[in-house]
Write a protein that holds these residues in place. Sequence first.
Motif, short mmCIF file in Angstrom:
data_model
loop_
_atom_site.label_atom_id
_atom_site.label_comp_id
_atom_site.label_asym_id
_atom_site.label_seq_id
_atom_site.Cartn_x
_atom_site.Cartn_y
_atom_site.Cartn_z
N LYS A 264 0.84 -1.20 0.00
CA LYS A 264 0.00 0.00 0.00
C LYS A 264 0.88 1.25 0.00
CE LYS A 264 -4.02 -1.80 2.43
NZ LYS A 264 -4.92 -1.56 3.56
N SER A 265 0.41 2.29 -0.67
CA SER A 265 1.17 3.54 -0.65
C SER A 265 0.80 4.40 0.56
CB SER A 265 0.95 4.33 -1.94
OG SER A 265 -0.42 4.58 -2.14
N ASN A 266 -0.45 4.31 1.03
CA ASN A 266 -0.91 5.07 2.19
C ASN A 266 -1.52 4.11 3.21
OD1 ASN A 266 -0.36 7.77 1.16
ND2 ASN A 266 -1.94 7.27 -0.32
N THR B 152 -3.45 3.58 7.19
CA THR B 152 -4.16 4.17 8.33
C THR B 152 -3.20 4.18 9.51
OG1 THR B 152 -5.00 2.05 9.11
CG2 THR B 152 -6.38 3.24 7.52
N SER C 221 2.74 13.02 13.46
CA SER C 221 2.05 13.50 12.27
C SER C 221 1.21 14.74 12.53
CB SER C 221 1.19 12.39 11.65
OG SER C 221 0.18 11.97 12.55
N LEU D 177 -0.76 12.51 5.11
CA LEU D 177 -1.64 12.95 4.04
C LEU D 177 -3.03 13.09 4.64
CD1 LEU D 177 -2.37 13.42 1.03
CD2 LEU D 177 -2.76 10.96 0.88
N ARG E 211 -6.61 10.97 8.51
CA ARG E 211 -5.15 11.03 8.48
C ARG E 211 -4.62 9.71 7.89
NH1 ARG E 211 -2.20 13.19 13.47
NH2 ARG E 211 -4.34 13.20 14.14
N LEU E 212 -3.87 9.83 6.80
CA LEU E 212 -3.21 8.67 6.22
C LEU E 212 -1.71 8.89 6.29
CD1 LEU E 212 -5.42 8.07 3.06
CD2 LEU E 212 -5.46 6.80 5.20
N ILE E 213 -0.98 7.80 6.38
CA ILE E 213 0.48 7.85 6.50
C ILE E 213 1.08 7.35 5.20
CG2 ILE E 213 2.47 7.04 7.81
CD1 ILE E 213 0.50 8.85 9.40
N LYS E 214 1.95 8.17 4.61
CA LYS E 214 2.65 7.78 3.38
C LYS E 214 3.75 6.79 3.76
CE LYS E 214 1.99 12.44 1.63
NZ LYS E 214 2.69 13.67 1.22
N ARG E 215 3.57 5.53 3.35
CA ARG E 215 4.44 4.44 3.79
C ARG E 215 5.91 4.68 3.43
NH1 ARG E 215 6.48 0.37 1.25
NH2 ARG E 215 5.13 0.68 -0.55
N LYS F 27 7.50 7.48 2.69
CA LYS F 27 8.03 8.64 3.42
C LYS F 27 8.26 8.30 4.90
CE LYS F 27 8.12 11.96 0.34
NZ LYS F 27 9.31 12.73 0.02
#
Length: 64
Positions: free
Chosen positions: A9-11, A13, A32, A41, A47-51, A53
């Motif tokens: 996954k790119s983003n 939870t 974050s 993001l 709120r999503l986390i860019k994996r 990054k």
Amino acid sequence: MKEIPIWEKSNLTLEEAAAYSGIGINKIRLLSDKEDCEFVLWVGTKRLIKRKKLDEYIERMYSI
């Protein structure tokens, strides 16, 4: 419906990011919340986390 593995996954939870990184949900939330956080993001209020990054951030840090 086919489920995508976390590492593809790119983003993520907060819960997925905590499971993926081994860092607690509350700590990821705290990191974050900062204005200059590069791995968050916001999709509305979600709120999503860019994996990728997040991986780069963890690589640079000595301690969190």
